[in-house]
Design a protein around this motif. Sequence first.
Motif, PDB file in Angstrom:
ATOM      1  N   ILE C 237     118.522  38.037  -4.401  1.00  0.00           N
ATOM      2  CA  ILE C 237     117.527  37.434  -4.303  1.00  0.00           C
ATOM      3  C   ILE C 237     117.319  37.753  -3.745  1.00  0.00           C
ATOM      4  CG2 ILE C 237     118.375  35.074  -6.209  1.00  0.00           C
ATOM      5  CD1 ILE C 237     118.277  34.075  -2.436  1.00  0.00           C
ATOM      6  N   GLU C 238     115.733  37.803  -3.479  1.00  0.00           N
ATOM      7  CA  GLU C 238     114.893  37.067  -2.349  1.00  0.00           C
ATOM      8  C   GLU C 238     113.996  35.818  -2.095  1.00  0.00           C
ATOM      9  OE1 GLU C 238     114.232  39.044   0.190  1.00  0.00           O
ATOM     10  OE2 GLU C 238     115.440  41.355   0.185  1.00  0.00           O
ATOM     11  N   ARG C 239     113.621  35.593  -1.255  1.00  0.00           N
ATOM     12  CA  ARG C 239     112.276  34.410  -1.060  1.00  0.00           C
ATOM     13  C   ARG C 239     111.068  34.815  -0.851  1.00  0.00           C
ATOM     14  NH1 ARG C 239     113.910  29.391   1.389  1.00  0.00           N
ATOM     15  NH2 ARG C 239     116.258  30.374   1.135  1.00  0.00           N
TER      16      ARG C 239
ATOM     17  N   HIS D 193     121.861  20.319  -8.734  1.00  0.00           N
ATOM     18  CA  HIS D 193     122.704  21.182  -8.460  1.00  0.00           C
ATOM     19  C   HIS D 193     122.868  22.528  -9.565  1.00  0.00           C
ATOM     20  CE1 HIS D 193     123.887  17.785 -10.915  1.00  0.00           C
ATOM     21  NE2 HIS D 193     125.173  18.421 -11.420  1.00  0.00           N
ATOM     22  N   SER D 194     121.661  23.656  -9.120  1.00  0.00           N
ATOM     23  CA  SER D 194     121.356  24.407  -9.859  1.00  0.00           C
ATOM     24  C   SER D 194     120.150  25.206  -9.429  1.00  0.00           C
ATOM     25  CB  SER D 194     121.592  24.273 -11.303  1.00  0.00           C
ATOM     26  OG  SER D 194     120.395  24.217 -12.395  1.00  0.00           O
ATOM     27  N   PHE D 195     120.050  26.478  -9.422  1.00  0.00           N
ATOM     28  CA  PHE D 195     118.875  27.407  -9.046  1.00  0.00           C
ATOM     29  C   PHE D 195     118.070  27.115 -10.520  1.00  0.00           C
ATOM     30  CE2 PHE D 195     116.329  31.484  -9.530  1.00  0.00           C
ATOM     31  CZ  PHE D 195     116.223  31.635  -7.289  1.00  0.00           C
ATOM     32  N   LEU D 215     125.904  34.078  -8.499  1.00  0.00           N
ATOM     33  CA  LEU D 215     124.801  33.389  -7.604  1.00  0.00           C
ATOM     34  C   LEU D 215     124.430  31.908  -8.225  1.00  0.00           C
ATOM     35  CD1 LEU D 215     122.046  35.713  -6.583  1.00  0.00           C
ATOM     36  CD2 LEU D 215     124.105  35.669  -5.645  1.00  0.00           C
ATOM     37  N   ILE D 216     125.231  30.883  -7.706  1.00  0.00           N
ATOM     38  CA  ILE D 216     125.087  29.654  -7.924  1.00  0.00           C
ATOM     39  C   ILE D 216     123.974  29.170  -6.544  1.00  0.00           C
ATOM     40  CG2 ILE D 216     126.859  29.135  -9.092  1.00  0.00           C
ATOM     41  CD1 ILE D 216     128.107  28.138  -6.893  1.00  0.00           C
ATOM     42  N   ASP D 236     118.009  27.015  -2.886  1.00  0.00           N
ATOM     43  CA  ASP D 236     118.947  28.557  -2.098  1.00  0.00           C
ATOM     44  C   ASP D 236     120.127  28.201  -2.783  1.00  0.00           C
ATOM     45  OD1 ASP D 236     119.849  29.980  -0.296  1.00  0.00           O
ATOM     46  OD2 ASP D 236     119.531  28.486   1.528  1.00  0.00           O
ATOM     47  N   ILE D 237     120.895  30.357  -2.490  1.00  0.00           N
ATOM     48  CA  ILE D 237     122.107  30.101  -2.945  1.00  0.00           C
ATOM     49  C   ILE D 237     123.159  30.241  -2.115  1.00  0.00           C
ATOM     50  CG2 ILE D 237     120.546  30.979  -5.495  1.00  0.00           C
ATOM     51  CD1 ILE D 237     121.928  33.393  -2.835  1.00  0.00           C
ATOM     52  N   GLU D 238     124.577  30.940  -2.877  1.00  0.00           N
ATOM     53  CA  GLU D 238     125.694  31.100  -1.786  1.00  0.00           C
ATOM     54  C   GLU D 238     126.149  32.378  -3.797  1.00  0.00           C
ATOM     55  OE1 GLU D 238     127.704  31.135   0.751  1.00  0.00           O
ATOM     56  OE2 GLU D 238     125.734  29.395   1.905  1.00  0.00           O
TER      57      GLU D 238
END
Lengths: 283, 283, 283, 283
Positions: C237-239, D193-195, D215-216, D236-238
Motif C-alpha cells: 500500500i501507499e498513503r 478493526h479492518s482496512f 496485510l491487515i 494504517d496496516i501491518e
Amino acid sequence: KNRGILLVRCPDQPGIIAAVSRFLFQYSANIIDSSQYSTNPEGGDFFIRIEFACEDLQQKKEEIKTSFKAIAENFSMDWKMNFPSEVKRTAIFASKELHCLRELLFEWQSGDLITDIAVVVSNHETARELVEGFGIPFVHIQASKENRSEAEAAQLKILQDYEIDVIVLARYMQILTPAFVEAHPKQIINIHHSFLPAFVGARPYDRAYQRGVKLIGATAHYVTNDLDEGPIIEQDIERVNHRDNIENMKKIGRSIERRVLARAVKWHLEDRIIVDGNKTIVF
Amino acid sequence: KNRGILLVRCPDQPGIIAAVSRFLFQYSANIIDSSQYSTNPEGGDFFIRIEFACEDLQQKKEEIKTSFKAIAENFSMDWKMNFPSEVKRTAIFASKELHCLRELLFEWQSGDLITDIAVVVSNHETARELVEGFGIPFVHIQASKENRSEAEAAQLKILQDYEIDVIVLARYMQILTPAFVEAHPKQIINIHHSFLPAFVGARPYDRAYQRGVKLIGATAHYVTNDLDEGPIIEQDIERVNHRDNIENMKKIGRSIERRVLARAVKWHLEDRIIVDGNKTIVF
Amino acid sequence: KNRGILLVRCPDQPGIIAAVSRFLFQYSANIIDSSQYSTNPEGGDFFIRIEFACEDLQQKKEEIKTSFKAIAENFSMDWKMNFPSEVKRTAIFASKELHCLRELLFEWQSGDLITDIAVVVSNHETARELVEGFGIPFVHIQASKENRSEAEAAQLKILQDYEIDVIVLARYMQILTPAFVEAHPKQIINIHHSFLPAFVGARPYDRAYQRGVKLIGATAHYVTNDLDEGPIIEQDIERVNHRDNIENMKKIGRSIERRVLARAVKWHLEDRIIVDGNKTIVF
Amino acid sequence: KNRGILLVRCPDQPGIIAAVSRFLFQYSANIIDSSQYSTNPEGGDFFIRIEFACEDLQQKKEEIKTSFKAIAENFSMDWKMNFPSEVKRTAIFASKELHCLRELLFEWQSGDLITDIAVVVSNHETARELVEGFGIPFVHIQASKENRSEAEAAQLKILQDYEIDVIVLARYMQILTPAFVEAHPKQIINIHHSFLPAFVGARPYDRAYQRGVKLIGATAHYVTNDLDEGPIIEQDIERVNHRDNIENMKKIGRSIERRVLARAVKWHLEDRIIVDGNKTIVF
C-alpha cells in the motif's frame, strides 16, 4: 498553462499573507494551493509557497514579477516566481549502474516528471543505447580523478549548450570539484546509497552489512562541497535481515535509491523545495 | 507446555539436520517450527532454531538434554535447549521517561510478553506508582556518575535476589560499568533513540533535527562495552518533516522506541535470537 | 548450479524432517535453507521448502527424484523437486499500460528475475518497440469480448510454441475464459490494482477515491475462475490524502503495482510459494 | 494561550485568502500555520484551516468572531473558530478490550492528547480500576441489544452532565441508535478493526484470515448511521503472513488499532479535520 508558483522566505511578522494575497487578487489570480511554515512566529523565518492560477498569465507575467518587487522589498523577502509553462531543462549524469537513470527516464516518459531531459552525460558508454532509445542526446565524457578539470570543462560546456537548469547525479560516482558545485548552487541533486548521516562516504552497503543493521536506506540531497552533508531532500528505507548479504542489500537498495531520487527530482521540478541553511523545507 | 526450543551454532557441513531431526524423532518429538541460516554452505557457520513438541516433556527433558551432548560434540556445536514452561525472569531498569516501561508492562499484562517481570529498578521515584499498580516490586536505587560502583552493587544484589535472566534498559539513561556488562553477556537489552549507527551517543533527536533528516528511528540492541555498538536486534523509523521541531521528534520517537523495544524483548524471550559476533540472527 | 529445491505438503506427523534430511544426506546433499509451516502440529497439514546443494547434481538428479518417491508415498506427500538450473520460461501478457511490463523487463535485465522471458503477448501494439528493444519476441493478438475464444486459441498456440511455464498478466485487462485458466493452474499471476478484498472488479481507483480511503494498494494473486478471488501472493500500500484525485491515485498506484507484481513473480520463480486452498504459503 | 483556529468551507473564488488574511491582520493576528485545499479552482469547494496568534486574544475573541460574520456571509462560508485554550471535553466508551482505551489514557497523560477526558463509560466493569487509577470518573452502564434505548438514555445523561464535546468509541462493540448518532454529528469517532472497505461488519480478523490477505489494517472514522461507512479519518496496516493465525492477527491488529485511533482523536482535537460529505480533509 495559466499557473504560477511563488516561493518566499523572509523574517516572520504579521501581514505577510495579507499583503501577498491582496497583491495576487489585484491581478485576478486565484490561489490554488498554499503552504507555509515559520521557524518561530516571533522573530523567526517565514516560508511560503503559493500556487496561483490567472487568466492571460502569459501576457501579465512580466508585469506581475516586476510589481511584486515592492512587496518583496517591504518584507525583506528572498523570493522567486516560476511558471510551470516554462519547463525546466535537466541533465542527468550517470555511470555504469543504470537503475536510477532508468527510473527517471520512465517516470519522464509516463508524464510523471515534467521536465525536458535535455542530455545524459556519462563517463561510460553503458547507458548510450538506453538513452538514445528515448531520443535523448547521450554524451560520453571520460572522467576520473586524473582528468577532473578537463572533464568538468567538457561537462560545463554541455550544460551551457543545452541551457541546463537542473543536474541530477543518478549514481554518477565521481566527485565534483568545488568550482563546479559552486557554479550550480541548489541545482545539483545526488542520491546517496545510505540512510544519512549513517554511512557517509564510500561503500555504504558493505558497512551496513558489517554493522548488522536491520534497515537500509537511501538519501537524496543537494550537493554541496561537504561530502554527503548537503541539505537532505528525501530519505526512505527497507527492512533487511541476517540472510541479506551485501549483494542482496545492493539489490534492495537499488529499489530504494530509484524511488527516493525520483521523488526528490519531482519535488524540485515542481518548485516544492526551499533550502534553509543545511535543511530543506518541502512543501 | 510440552514445548522445547533448541538453538544451535556450528560449522556448516552436510548431515546436521539429519542428525538433529533423527535425535528428536527418537524421543517422539515433533518439529513444530524450524529456521536455519548458513553464512556460507562451504566452510561457513550454520545456525538453527528448532521448536519441538513432545509428550511428557517434563519427565524427559533432563534426559534429552544430556543425551544431546553426543551430537553437539560431534558437530562442535554451541547450543542451548530451553523450555517455554520455564518462564524467564525479567528486571526492567527505568528512569524518568516511562513510555517504554509502560509499553512493556501493558504488553505483559495483555499476555503478549511471556515472562515474569520480577522487579523494576529506577534511579528516580517517578515510576513507583505505575509499577506497584501492577503488583510488581519497585526498587529505587539512586544512581549517577558519582556513585556508580555503589549503585551497581545494590543493583547486582537485586538481580541475584530476584534470580533475573534478562535486564531491559527501558530508557534507563545511565552508563553501566564494564564489570556489570560483562557479568550479563547477551542478557541486557537497551533501546537507543536513534537509527544506529546514525547519532551514536547523547541527544540524538537534537542532532537529527540539526541535520535535517526526513526519517527518525530507534534501535534495540544488546549492551556491550562499546557504547551503542552492541549487536542490533531491531530498528524502525517514522517519517518527519521540516515542521517537526525537537519536541515533536521526541514525541514521534517515543512511539518508535516503545514498539522497537517491545519487539526486541519479545524475540529474546521467545529464544529467537542468536548473537553472531556483532550481529544478531533473528529467527 | 548444483542446487535443488524440494517443496512438500503432507499431513503433519513426527519424523518427516528426519526422513527427508536423512534421504538428502545419503546423496551427500547439504541443506542450504529450509522453511516449514504446520497448520496444526496435531492433525494439521505440514509444508516444507528445502533448498539443497549437491555435487554432481546434474548426474544424480533423476535418480534422486525417483528414489524420493518411496518417502513421498510413506508420508502421503504432494511434492515437487525443481532445479534452478532448469530456468522457467515466462510469457508476459500486456495491454496499453506498460509500467508493470517495464518493471519486469528491467528486473530481468538487471539479473534480479531469473527466468527466460520467452515472449510478450499483447492486444495492442503499444509495447512492441519496448519489448523488441530487449530482443524479446512480441506477438500482437487482438483480444476483446467478441473474439475471446479465437484470441485464446492463438494465445494457447503461442504458449505451446514457446514452452511456457509461467504466465504473468501485467495489467492485461482482459478476462480469461475458465477453460484457459483451468489449463494453467497456479501458473497465471495477475496484478489487481486494489488492496483486495476491497474494490474487487473494475475501476478500483475511482471507487477508492469515492470512498475517501487514506491508503491505496495493489494485490498480486494466482488467477482462478473467481474474479479477483484467487490466492493472494503479495500486497502493498501507499498513503494518499484528500489532495489526491483519481489521476494521482493511479500514478501512486502504478508504483505499488509494479513492485508488488515483481515481488510475486520473483517468489514464484524461486519456488517459494505453495498454494493451500485459497491461500498461499510464501517461504 | 493566544491561539485561534479558523476552519472554513465555501465555494472557491479569487479573493478569499486576501479577505481573510486582511481581516486577521486588522486584529494584529499573525498567521502561524495555514493549509488549504480546493476540489476544483473553478466552481469547486474551497477549504482552509488557519492557525493564528494574537495578543490579548482572550479579550478580543468574541469581537473577532462577531465581526468575522460579515466576511463569512460574503463568501457563503461554513465556518467555525475555535480556541485551543478552550479545551474539548472527551468521553471514551469502552468495553472489555482495553488496548485502545489505555493508549488514549497514556497519550493523554504524556501530554500528547490535549483534552479533558471527563468520563469513561463502559458496559463492563473491566476498565474501572485502570480508569479510576488515572483519577477519571468511570460509569458502568449495562448495554446490549435488549436495553438499547434505556442504556442510551443513561449515556446521554452522562454526556450532558459532563458537557461532552467528543465521544470516542474505543472498541465499544455496541451499535448506537440513529437517534443517538444524529444527536452527535461529526462528534463520534470509532475504530474499526479492518482496512475499510474490506471486511465491513463483524469479525474482520476471522475473515481476513480466511481470505489469506498479506496485510491487515484498522480504520478510524466518524460514526454515521451507515455501519462502517462514515467518513474515514485515518487508516494504517501491518504485514502478516501464513504463520499468523486469527489470534496472532488480533494481537498485531491491536497495535494498529490503538495507534490509528490515537492519531484520529488527536487530529480531531486539534481541529485539523473538515468533513466533506463522506470524506475527510485532514489538514
